[in-house]
Design an enzyme around this catalytic site. Structure first.
Site, short mmCIF file in Angstrom:
data_model
loop_
_atom_site.label_atom_id
_atom_site.label_comp_id
_atom_site.label_asym_id
_atom_site.label_seq_id
_atom_site.Cartn_x
_atom_site.Cartn_y
_atom_site.Cartn_z
N THR A 66 47.07 30.50 35.57
CA THR A 66 45.82 31.22 35.34
C THR A 66 45.88 32.53 36.12
O THR A 66 46.86 32.81 36.80
CB THR A 66 44.60 30.40 35.81
OG1 THR A 66 44.57 30.38 37.25
CG2 THR A 66 44.67 28.96 35.29
N CYS A 67 44.80 33.31 36.05
CA CYS A 67 44.80 34.58 36.79
C CYS A 67 44.80 34.34 38.30
O CYS A 67 45.17 35.22 39.07
CB CYS A 67 43.59 35.42 36.38
SG CYS A 67 42.01 34.59 36.65
N GLU A 78 33.57 25.88 40.03
CA GLU A 78 33.60 26.41 38.67
C GLU A 78 34.34 25.43 37.75
O GLU A 78 35.25 24.73 38.16
CB GLU A 78 34.26 27.79 38.66
CG GLU A 78 35.68 27.84 39.19
CD GLU A 78 36.71 27.73 38.09
OE1 GLU A 78 36.33 27.74 36.91
OE2 GLU A 78 37.90 27.60 38.41
N GLN A 90 35.82 26.25 34.66
CA GLN A 90 36.81 26.84 33.76
C GLN A 90 38.20 26.27 34.00
O GLN A 90 38.98 26.05 33.06
CB GLN A 90 36.83 28.35 33.92
CG GLN A 90 37.76 29.05 32.93
CD GLN A 90 37.78 30.56 33.12
OE1 GLN A 90 37.30 31.07 34.13
NE2 GLN A 90 38.32 31.28 32.16
N GLY A 108 18.64 52.06 43.79
CA GLY A 108 19.89 52.24 44.50
C GLY A 108 21.05 52.05 43.54
O GLY A 108 20.86 51.62 42.39
N GLY A 135 24.43 51.15 45.03
CA GLY A 135 25.54 50.73 45.89
C GLY A 135 26.12 49.39 45.44
O GLY A 135 25.81 48.84 44.38
N MET A 157 25.72 46.30 46.61
CA MET A 157 24.80 45.18 46.47
C MET A 157 24.01 45.26 45.16
O MET A 157 23.81 44.26 44.48
CB MET A 157 23.85 45.13 47.66
CG MET A 157 22.90 43.92 47.65
SD MET A 157 23.75 42.33 47.72
CE MET A 157 24.19 42.28 49.47
N ILE A 158 23.57 46.45 44.81
CA ILE A 158 22.85 46.63 43.54
C ILE A 158 23.79 46.36 42.36
O ILE A 158 23.39 45.75 41.36
CB ILE A 158 22.25 48.04 43.45
CG1 ILE A 158 21.09 48.18 44.44
CG2 ILE A 158 21.79 48.35 42.04
CD1 ILE A 158 19.91 47.26 44.14
#
Length: 424
Positions: free
Chosen positions: A55-56, A118, A120, A193, A195, A197-198
């Site tokens: 996988t990746c 996860e 997947q 914002g 950045g 976090m946004i």
């Protein structure tokens, strides 16, 4: 029979190195053929079962044979990736028998993933097993290992909450918003914002497909760049007070040293919205939203500290789920190793059954001849039972009279366990 595994993943190897050992699903069959052919000339490993998970985030090779051959597997993998064996060893991990089983069970259960829990990876493992089976590389031992991995993963996901608790601030914000609004697809979301976090928060909210997304930023160009990724609009920070009422959800995180969303602006927005509720998250330190806003009746304001508590709760629940999952995995490993241990006695059991069948056939043939000569049935049965008994006891009696005193004593104890159970 022994099982071994070697691999490299996102915690042990950089992306460029992992890329050298990435195999697309349609490459698995020829790659397995190459690996197994490399063992063909070794008399100790004439038939090696093999499977590759790629996988990746990881490439792992699982093998099973009478004897472990990690060095050979290392050499083959290093050559296939065009790297020095020493470089591969510095970034790879090796496991065998119970450690290999435990690792496979943890991978299938999502405990070894970049995102804990996860699901997947389970589908990717199933694809890898089907590819190995199609290539004729999957024998009974690896088939058992992987089928038990899938069963353990199912039990982990059924019996624990390993995949149920988000651990990031952004994910926590989405969860809280979902508790206020029945359908996030009907909401309009404003991000203040542009950045990191946004960016993360917008990614999480965009996955819920809200009705509209807008980015308000001091630099319009940067806001437009971020908004374009989510099919949203960008607006100047100066326009925020006039448009605040349009949005149901407001997520703010800027580098401002003073609040940029004041009490008055929120009060006016509430009035324009006819007091429909607003969900607001202030991720900035210092604050972007005046603390007095929290006291407004129709405002649900969460600060970075509020979200931290949600995240910590999720982490505590997740760790409890991990502990529960490890118990399930331990039981699965013990069961697999017990099965693997029993596999070692299969050839002996087959030989014993063959020998017993041969004796039975011989005595049956003698009995038929005696019956054909006119012997009585009682006499024939007596002769057949005596003949079978003598054949069964001959080897034991020979061993009991052979060797020194110590070996005879050990043989006597073994024969007592085997033949005198009623007298124990």
């Amino acid at each position: 029979m022994s099982v071994w595994a070697l691999g490299l993943n996102h915690t042990t190897a950089p992306l460029d190195l992992r890329g050298r050992f990435a195999f697309a699903l349609d490459q698995i069959a020829p790659t397995l053929h190459s690996l197994r052919s490399s063992f063909a000339g070794n008399s100790s490993h004439p038939q090696v079962e093999a499977a590759i998970i790629s996988t990746c985030n990881r490439t792992e090779i699982y093998c099973a044979s009478e004897h472990i051959a990690l060095d050979h597997t290392f050499g083959w993998l290093a050559q296939s990736g065009g790297v020095a064996p020493a470089l591969l060893r510095s970034h790879a991990y090796t496991l065998h028998d119970d450690e290999a089983a435990r690792h496979a069970f943890r991978v299938a259960s999502g405990l070894d993933s970049m995102v804990l829990g996860e699901a997947q990876i389970l589908g990717q493992m199933k694809d890898a097993v089907r590819a190995a089976e199609t290539a004729g590389a999957l024998g009974s031992t690896l088939n058992q290992l992987f089928q038990r991995s899938f069963a353990v993963a199912k039990e982990v996901r059924t019996a624990t909450e390993i995949g149920a608790h988000s651990i990031s601030m952004a994910a926590a914000a989405v969860r809280l918003a979902g508790q206020l609004f029945e359908d996030l697809r009907k909401t309009r979301v404003l991000f203040v914002g542009a950045g990191e976090m946004i960016d993360l928060a917008a990614t999480h909210f965009a996955a819920k497909e809200p009705k509209a997304i807008a980015i308000a930023n001091r630099t319009l160009e940067r806001g437009e760049k971020l908004a374009s990724r989510f099919g949203g609009e960008a607006m100047r920070l100066a326009d925020l007070p006039a448009r605040l009422a349009e949005f149901d959800i407001v997520i703010s995180c800027t580098a401002s040293t003073l609040p940029i969303i004041g009490l008055g602006a929120v009060e006016r927005a509430l009035k324009a919205r006819k007091h429909r509720p607003m969900f607001m998250v202030d991720l900035a330190v210092p604050r972007d939203i005046e603390p007095e806003v929290k006291a407004l009746e129709d405002i649900y304001l969460y600060t970075v500290d509020d979200l931290a508590q949600v995240v910590q709760q999720g982490q505590a629940n997740r760790q409890a789920a991990v502990a529960q999952a490890e118990v399930i995995i331990d039981a699965g490993v013990q069961s697999f190793m017990h099965w693997l241990g029993q596999r070692g006695t299969v050839p002996l059991i087959q030989q014993l059954n063959a020998q017993a069948d041969e004796w039975r056939a011989t005595e049956m043939a003698r009995a038929r001849k005696l019956l054909a000569k006119g012997e009585s049935i009682d006499a024939v049965l007596e002769a057949m039972s005596r003949g079978l008994t003598q054949k069964m006891m001959h080897g034991a009696m020979a061993e009991l009279h052979a060797g020194d005193a110590a070996s005879r004593e050990q043989t006597a104890q073994t024969l007592s366990r085997l033949f005198l159970r009623k007298e124990r």
